[in-house]
Design a protein around this motif. Structure first.
Motif, mmCIF file in Angstrom:
data_model
loop_
_atom_site.group_PDB
_atom_site.id
_atom_site.type_symbol
_atom_site.label_atom_id
_atom_site.label_comp_id
_atom_site.label_asym_id
_atom_site.label_seq_id
_atom_site.Cartn_x
_atom_site.Cartn_y
_atom_site.Cartn_z
ATOM 1 N N GLN A 142 53.991 32.179 41.416
ATOM 2 C CA GLN A 142 52.796 31.810 41.455
ATOM 3 C C GLN A 142 52.676 32.911 42.836
ATOM 4 O OE1 GLN A 142 49.866 29.841 39.273
ATOM 5 N NE2 GLN A 142 48.213 30.736 40.847
ATOM 6 N N LEU A 187 41.856 42.936 43.388
ATOM 7 C CA LEU A 187 41.452 41.380 42.985
ATOM 8 C C LEU A 187 39.523 41.577 42.741
ATOM 9 C CD1 LEU A 187 40.960 38.477 43.454
ATOM 10 C CD2 LEU A 187 40.478 38.718 45.762
ATOM 11 N N THR A 191 38.276 41.533 39.719
ATOM 12 C CA THR A 191 36.484 40.313 38.962
ATOM 13 C C THR A 191 35.346 41.377 38.601
ATOM 14 O OG1 THR A 191 37.821 39.368 40.988
ATOM 15 C CG2 THR A 191 35.040 38.872 40.514
ATOM 16 N N ASP A 194 36.544 41.106 34.998
ATOM 17 C CA ASP A 194 36.087 39.805 34.060
ATOM 18 C C ASP A 194 34.852 39.475 33.890
ATOM 19 O OD1 ASP A 194 38.512 39.255 33.325
ATOM 20 O OD2 ASP A 194 39.160 38.422 35.386
ATOM 21 N N VAL A 594 36.079 37.336 51.321
ATOM 22 C CA VAL A 594 36.856 35.998 51.084
ATOM 23 C C VAL A 594 38.403 35.624 51.672
ATOM 24 C CG1 VAL A 594 36.918 36.698 48.258
ATOM 25 C CG2 VAL A 594 37.164 34.418 49.006
ATOM 26 N N LYS A 595 38.965 35.105 51.156
ATOM 27 C CA LYS A 595 40.626 34.911 51.637
ATOM 28 C C LYS A 595 41.099 36.001 50.379
ATOM 29 C CE LYS A 595 44.348 32.063 53.026
ATOM 30 N NZ LYS A 595 44.718 31.089 52.756
ATOM 31 N N GLU B 34 37.315 33.568 44.205
ATOM 32 C CA GLU B 34 37.723 32.729 44.153
ATOM 33 C C GLU B 34 38.659 31.933 43.560
ATOM 34 O OE1 GLU B 34 38.357 31.382 48.920
ATOM 35 O OE2 GLU B 34 39.348 30.526 46.938
ATOM 36 N N GLU B 36 39.572 34.154 40.991
ATOM 37 C CA GLU B 36 40.609 34.909 40.472
ATOM 38 C C GLU B 36 41.561 35.114 41.258
ATOM 39 O OE1 GLU B 36 40.532 37.497 38.332
ATOM 40 O OE2 GLU B 36 38.213 37.387 37.398
ATOM 41 N N ARG B 37 41.453 35.280 42.744
ATOM 42 C CA ARG B 37 42.694 34.521 43.639
ATOM 43 C C ARG B 37 43.837 33.914 43.096
ATOM 44 N NH1 ARG B 37 44.405 32.754 48.307
ATOM 45 N NH2 ARG B 37 42.682 31.305 48.271
ATOM 46 N N ARG B 38 42.756 32.174 42.472
ATOM 47 C CA ARG B 38 44.216 31.770 41.743
ATOM 48 C C ARG B 38 44.739 31.598 40.998
ATOM 49 N NH1 ARG B 38 40.077 27.450 41.516
ATOM 50 N NH2 ARG B 38 39.091 27.903 43.612
#
Lengths: 699, 61
Positions: A142, A187, A191, A194, A594-595, B34, B36-38
């Motif tokens: 992962q 991402l 998001t 979702d 965000v990272k 965060e 989602e990133r995981r």
């Protein structure tokens, strides 16, 4: 991600331990591996993909292992053939790389036993080294996919002869997806999807159901108001009835006084007054007795139903007592003390093994402790209390009920006596009769008013109950409403978040496309100087546009899509990848919300980079060190010699060079044992009929 | 040159949009991103919807 070292161990034709150290110097960012066709260039690229993604990495977009036959035979064939223990014969690749300031060591391995069982199931481990400390990553695969997402690996590690497909219309979705992934925008898209999902927004919307409508609430509030108005009116009406009853009572008092003043009626009127006073007192007493009775039943009535319970409790206690179990005949603490002191109270010794000690130990079986005895005592007492309580309640109930019956009987007697007086008075003088008749009417009126009062009280009770019910329902609805209001707020928040993220994604995409186009144009012009230019269209199709002079109806110039040769498509695809990698690197320096939303530095490894370039080979060779912060080229002599060698040497950007040497039987087409790489001449073929393997050698 | 003397970096359009969002939504978006990133690289993003649903409930009260 910058690659530092890759170590093969028994991986395909790389028998034993073999390593490649990549040039990680930004000034000399190119590593070249020279090899004849069929000697293992592709295996190096596939080794890189295998260590990163396992068997999936060996597969092409169509799920087939292109350029890599028998992908399930990872362990070197000679090692597999000679292995005495399939669990100990193992193939592995270890990759060391730097990413965002930390060093990572990724190792993937596969035993012969596992290769036979299921070659997809490899052993993988990733260790992160930060400030000299090692941290083993729990979910290695992962983490790797987080560093180099699946969707971009084909743009970073690829066969140069097959990359031209990117510049085809059918690849627009892959191009768009690669842009999103490499620049961190996927991402955002995930998001948004979702947040909109039925299990998020849909679920929150479900919580809105059952919310009272404003109509329902309005009806209830109107009912409440109507009931309150009716209640106020009825209370007013009750007060009036009470006033009327009091007025009637006053009138009766006056008539009573007149009758008492009447000579003939005097005696009877006085007697009646006395009886009525007595009646009032007894009624008061009876009411009081009724209240006592109600209180007694409410508080102690239950004791009357405990008879069976008490009987059973007594029976159990009696049985236990008869069996000698309660109270315990002997306490265990006492026996413990005797055994510990090894002496009985009768002075006999209770040493271990003696019959006396055994007798005392046997007593322990029936011994109880003090708590047990106390509990039994408490139970005994409780049963006694219940029994006594039932008896007393029964007795008290009988007494009070007797009182009440006595009062009722006295009331009936007095009422009868009072009733007998009225006819006697009416038989007297006319005045007495008139007064008595008037009195009787007043009493009828009073009783009528009392009935009114009773009905009104009944209505009031009903109204108060209804009002309470409506108020409860309103309160309940207000609570549901508050929950629904919160759910509405949450649904709105989700929709707002989606809107914000949509706008961010749109802004990012819009802002990135011209930047990417600039990059593409800049890179493209370094290779192809002609009157056409590349363009990333709104739909992310990678096209080459060209201006054609005087072709439209008015004779003006027009811009059209140019039909591309394979070489031009390869250059365009390379340029696109280089532009994307450059932009990702630039984006990694820009802070994001965000990272994970930013890009990163990526290396590029190309197998046969100059194979499909035809006339652009020299220009691409000059340009290739610039396509990424780190470039690994796997080249054959036929593609490398001449223009490419000259361009790469002149660039001064090649940091490390390797060549692959082959040991094995004579191969078809192998004319020379030596390999010439620029000014170097090395032996790259060692004939052997015993064994066959490839060795990585630094030049 | 010290960091203090550097002029503030110009915000990108995306950063500007985010900055203009209400604070509670900013917190929610950060938290959801965060989460989602995981899981973004998993084939099956198990529990992500439940996690986001809970995040909405936690941040929006």
């Amino acid at each position: 991600m910058i690659l530092e070292r890759m170590v093969f161990e028994n991986f395909r034709q790389f028998r034993g331990r073999q390593e490649l150290v990549f040039s990680a110097n930004p000034e000399q960012n190119v590593t070249v591996v020279h090899a004849e066709i069929g000697m293992g260039k592709t295996t190096i690229l596939k080794g890189l993909l295998w260590v990163l993604y396992g068997r999936d990495g060996l597969m092409g977009t169509d799920g087939q292992a292109d350029d890599f036959e028998m992908p399930d035979r990872i362990l070197t064939e000679s090692v597999a053939a000679q292995a005495s223990d399939p669990n100990r014969a193992e193939a592995s690749v270890e990759l060391t790389f730097r990413h965002e300031g930390d060093r990572y060591i990724l190792r993937r391995s596969l035993t012969l036993a596992q290769q036979r069982l299921n070659p997809k199931q490899t052993e993988v481990s990733l260790v992160q080294i930060r400030n000299g400390e090692s941290f083993k990553q729990d979910n290695s695969q992962q983490r790797i996919k987080a560093i180099v997402p699946d969707g971009i690996r084909r743009l970073l590690f690829f066969n140069g002869e097959r990359i031209n497909y990117l510049a085809m219309e059918r690849s627009s979705e892959e191009v768009a997806s690669a842009i999103r992934q490499m620049l961190g925008l996927e991402l955002l898209k995930d998001t948004i999807d979702d947040l909109n999902h039925a299990n998020v927004k849909g679920k929150l919307k479900q919580e809105l159901r059952g919310q009272p409508t404003s109509d329902e609430m309005g009806t209830l509030l109107a009912s409440q108001e109507a009931f309150e108005t009716e209640l106020t009116e009825l209370e007013e009406s009750r007060k009036q009835i009470v006033r009327n009853i009091e007025a009637l009572a006053d009138q009766v008092k006056l008539i009573n006084a007149s009758l008492e003043a009447n000579k003939e009626a005097h005696e009877l009127a006085v007697k009646r007054a006395k009886l009525e006073k007595e009646l009032a007192e007894i009624r008061t007493r009876r009411d009081e007795t009724s209240r006592k009775l109600a209180k007694l039943i409410a508080e102690d009535g239950y004791t009357l139903f405990t008879g069976e319970l008490v009987r059973r409790g007594q029976e159990i206690v009696r049985r236990l007592r008869a069996e000698g179990k309660i109270p315990a005949r002997v306490l265990n603490t006492f026996l413990h003390d005797l055994l510990e002191n090894e002496e009985c109270i009768c002075t006999r010794e209770l040493r271990s093994g003696t019959e006396f000690r055994a007798a005392v130990e046997k007593l322990m079986e029936i011994a109880g402790d003090a708590d047990f005895n106390n509990a039994v005592g408490a139970l005994d007492h409780a049963i006694g209390v219940l029994e006594e309580g039932a008896r007393k309640t029964d007795q008290r109930l009988r007494e009070v009920n007797l009182d009440r019956l006595e009062s009722s009987r006295e009331i009936a007697d007095l009422e009868e006596k009072i009733e007998e007086i009225s006819p006697k008075i009416t038989k007297g003088s006319d005045q007495a009769r008139e007064l008595e008749e008037k009195r009787s009417r007043l009493l009828l009126d009073r009783d009528s008013k009392n009935a009114d009062l009773g009905r009104t009280d009944g209505k009031l009770d009903h109204l108060r109950d209804e009002l309470e019910r409506i108020k409860g329902k309103i309160h309940q609805m207000q609570e549901i409403g508050a929950g629904a209001e919160l759910a509405r707020k949450r649904v709105a928040a989700v929709e707002d978040c989606v809107d914000i993220l949509d706008r961010i994604l749109k802004a990012e995409t819009e802002d990135l496309r011209p930047l990417l186009n600039d990059e593409i144009s800049k890179h493209f012009s370094k290779i192809i100087v002609q009157d056409f230019w590349p363009e990333l269209a709104n739909d992310f199709t990678l096209r080459i546009r060209k201006q054609v002079v005087g072709v439209d109806r008015g004779g003006d110039d027009a811009v059209i899509d140019a039909a591309l040769s394979t070489g031009q498509r390869t250059v365009t695809s390379l340029v696109f990848i280089a532009s994307l990698v450059a932009l990702a690197s630039r984006r990694s320096k820009i802070p994001t919300i965000v990272k994970g939303l930013s890009g990163s530095d990526y290396p590029i490894a190309i197998d046969s980079p100059f194979g499909s370039l035809s006339m652009y080979r020299k220009e691409v060779a000059q340009y290739i060190p610039e396509i990424a912060p780190q470039v690994i080229l796997l080249v054959s002599p036929s593609q490398y010699d001449g223009a490419v060698h000259e361009a790469l040497t002149n660039s001064g950007r090649v940091g490390r060079r390797y060549y692959l040497s082959y040991t094995g039987p004579l191969r078809e087409g192998m004319l020379s044992t030596d390999l010439t790489i620029g000014e170097h001449r090395v032996q790259h073929y060692f004939m052997s009929n015993e064994e066959e393997f490839t060795t990585i050698r630094e030049l | 040159m010290s960091n203090e003397s550097k002029p503030p970096a110009k915000l990108t359009r995306a950063q500007q949009i985010f900055k203009e969002a209400p604070e509670d939504l900013q917190k929610l978006i950060r938290d959801v991103l965060e989460k989602e990133r995981r899981v973004m690289h998993k084939k099956k993003k198990s529990n992500i919807h439940q996690d986001i649903y809970q995040a909405v409930k936690t941040f929006i009260k």
